[in-house]
Design an enzyme around this catalytic site. Structure first.
Site, mmCIF file in Angstrom:
data_model
loop_
_atom_site.group_PDB
_atom_site.id
_atom_site.type_symbol
_atom_site.label_atom_id
_atom_site.label_comp_id
_atom_site.label_asym_id
_atom_site.label_seq_id
_atom_site.Cartn_x
_atom_site.Cartn_y
_atom_site.Cartn_z
ATOM 1 N N ALA A 8 -6.853 6.395 -9.902
ATOM 2 C CA ALA A 8 -7.821 7.444 -9.596
ATOM 3 C C ALA A 8 -7.577 8.057 -8.219
ATOM 4 O O ALA A 8 -7.977 9.185 -7.955
ATOM 5 C CB ALA A 8 -9.233 6.866 -9.659
ATOM 6 N N ALA A 10 -4.433 7.157 -6.128
ATOM 7 C CA ALA A 10 -3.082 7.080 -5.574
ATOM 8 C C ALA A 10 -2.012 7.034 -6.652
ATOM 9 O O ALA A 10 -2.270 6.640 -7.788
ATOM 10 C CB ALA A 10 -2.973 5.829 -4.701
ATOM 11 N N ASP A 115 -12.622 -4.251 -4.088
ATOM 12 C CA ASP A 115 -12.196 -3.878 -5.444
ATOM 13 C C ASP A 115 -11.546 -5.082 -6.128
ATOM 14 O O ASP A 115 -10.378 -5.040 -6.520
ATOM 15 C CB ASP A 115 -11.228 -2.691 -5.377
ATOM 16 C CG ASP A 115 -10.983 -2.045 -6.739
ATOM 17 O OD1 ASP A 115 -11.721 -2.359 -7.701
ATOM 18 O OD2 ASP A 115 -10.046 -1.237 -6.854
HETATM 19 N N1 LIG Z 1 3.052 -4.232 -3.486
HETATM 20 C C1 LIG Z 1 3.041 -4.125 -4.827
HETATM 21 N N2 LIG Z 1 3.850 -4.898 -5.576
HETATM 22 C C2 LIG Z 1 3.871 -4.793 -6.921
HETATM 23 N N3 LIG Z 1 3.114 -3.930 -7.615
HETATM 24 C C3 LIG Z 1 2.282 -3.122 -6.924
HETATM 25 C C4 LIG Z 1 2.189 -3.180 -5.503
HETATM 26 N N4 LIG Z 1 1.290 -2.255 -5.089
HETATM 27 C C5 LIG Z 1 0.841 -1.656 -6.208
HETATM 28 N N5 LIG Z 1 1.423 -2.161 -7.316
HETATM 29 C C6 LIG Z 1 1.213 -1.741 -8.714
HETATM 30 O O1 LIG Z 1 0.610 -0.458 -8.739
HETATM 31 C C7 LIG Z 1 -0.708 -0.527 -9.311
HETATM 32 C C8 LIG Z 1 -1.648 0.403 -8.547
HETATM 33 O O2 LIG Z 1 -1.679 0.026 -7.165
HETATM 34 P P1 LIG Z 1 -3.044 -0.239 -6.415
HETATM 35 O O3 LIG Z 1 -2.717 -0.557 -4.997
HETATM 36 O O4 LIG Z 1 -3.828 -1.247 -7.173
HETATM 37 O O5 LIG Z 1 -3.720 1.191 -6.448
HETATM 38 P P2 LIG Z 1 -4.984 1.785 -7.238
HETATM 39 O O6 LIG Z 1 -5.951 2.105 -6.161
HETATM 40 O O7 LIG Z 1 -4.456 2.989 -7.930
HETATM 41 O O8 LIG Z 1 -5.505 0.733 -8.172
HETATM 42 C C9 LIG Z 1 -1.084 -1.989 -9.245
HETATM 43 O O9 LIG Z 1 -2.007 -2.351 -10.230
HETATM 44 C C10 LIG Z 1 0.255 -2.681 -9.417
HETATM 45 O O10 LIG Z 1 0.610 -2.716 -10.785
HETATM 46 MG MG LIG Z 2 -5.684 -1.271 -8.014
#
Ligand SMILES: Nc1ncnc2c1ncn2[C@@H]1O[C@H](COP(=O)(O)OP(=O)(O)O)[C@@H](O)[C@H]1O
Ligand SMILES: [Mg+2]
Length: 203
Positions: A8, A10, A115
Site C-alpha cells: 500500500a 512502498a 505492524d
Molecule cells: N530485507 C528484506 N529481505 C527479504 N524480503 C524483504 C525485505 N524487505 C522486504 N521484503 C519483502 O517485501 C515485502 C514488502 O516489504 P515490507 O517492508 O513489508 O513493506 P510493506 O510496507 O509494503 O508491507 C515483504 O513482505 C517481504 O516479502
Molecule cells: Mg510489510
C-alpha cells in the site's frame, strides 16, 4: 533489479542480495502531507534498523537510505515469510514462541513495531531464526498502552490469518514474550483493558 513486492505504501526491489524499498506518493494525500509522511516513515525505518543492529536483533542490515528518493537500502533476508511457513505446516508452537521472543525483546527496548503480522516476519533460510522487517510504522515508547496495542493488533492479525491455530498460536507467542520481557505483567494487564475497549466500541 527485480520488483518483488508492491504494498500500500512502498515498492520493494531486489538486486542480488540487496533490497531497495521505495515509498511512492499517494494521490489522495495533500502533496505536502504526502511528502512529509513518506520522509518521516523512511527516516524512522532507517533509525529503527540502526538501533536493531546495535542490539544484534535479527532484522535486515541497513546499507543506506535517502529521504529525497524515499528509499531504504538493506540486506535481503533469505527465507520464507512466517505467514507462508505457518500455512504449510501444523508445527506452529516453536515458531509462535519465537515470534513472541522477538516482540518481547522489541518491547523490552521500548520499541513498538506498529505492524506486527506474519507477513513482516521471515524465517531465515540458513539459521531458521525469525527476523522482523517493515519498520515504517515503528516508534519508541515506554508506555504499556502502546505495547498493549501492538500485541492487540498482532493477536487480531493471527486470528484472521492463522485462524486454524488461534487462540493457541497467540498463547504460545505470549510464552515467548514473557521469557524475553520480564516486566510483561503490566503490559498484559493493559492488553485486557484494550480488549474491553474494543468490545465496548462495537456496541
Ligand atoms: N530485507 C528484506 N529481505 C527479504 N524480503 C524483504 C525485505 N524487505 C522486504 N521484503 C519483502 O517485501 C515485502 C514488502 O516489504 P515490507 O517492508 O513489508 O513493506 P510493506 O510496507 O509494503 O508491507 C515483504 O513482505 C517481504 O516479502
Ligand atoms: Mg510489510
Amino acid at each position: 533489479m527485480i520488483k518483488i513486492a508492491q504494498g500500500a505504501e512502498a515498492i520493494v526491489y531486489k538486486n542480488n542480495n540487496i533490497i531497495i524499498k521505495e515509498r511512492f506518493s499517494k494521490e489522495y494525500r495533500l502533496p505536502q502531507i504526502d511528502q512529509a509522511l513518506r520522509q518521516f516513515r523512511t527516516r524512522r525505518e532507517a533509525k529503527v534498523l540502526q538501533k536493531l543492529e546495535e542490539m544484534q536483533f535479527p532484522a535486515p542490515h541497513l546499507l543506506d537510505f535517502c529521504d529525497k528518493r524515499m528509499s531504504i537500502t538493506m540486506d535481503f533476508v533469505p527465507g520464507e515469510k512466517l505467514r507462508d511457513v505457518l500455512k504449510q505446516s501444523d508445527d506452529f508452537q516453536i515458531l509462535a514462541q519465537e515470534m513472541g521472543l522477538r516482540i518481547g525483546k522489541f518491547h523490552q527496548h521500548d520499541m513498538v513495531h506498529g505492524d506486527l503480522t506474519t507477513s513482516n516476519m521471515i524465517k531465515h533460510q540458513a539459521t531458521g531464526n525469525v527476523h522482523l522487517i517493515d519498520f515504517g510504522l515503528s516508534f519508541f515508547s515506554d508506555k504499556d498502552e502502546d505495547k498493549a496495542v501492538d500485541l492487540f493488533l498482532f493477536e487480531r492479525a493471527l486470528a484472521s490469518t492463522h485462524y486454524e491455530y488461534y487462540p493457541e498460536i497467540f498463547n504460545k507467542a505470549l510464552d515467548g514474550y514473557k521469557k524475553a520481557y520480564p516486566e510483561y505483567a503490566s503490559v498484559l494487564a493493559r492488553l485486557e483493558q484494550v480488549k474491553k475497549r474494543g468490545r465496548n466500541k462495537k456496541r
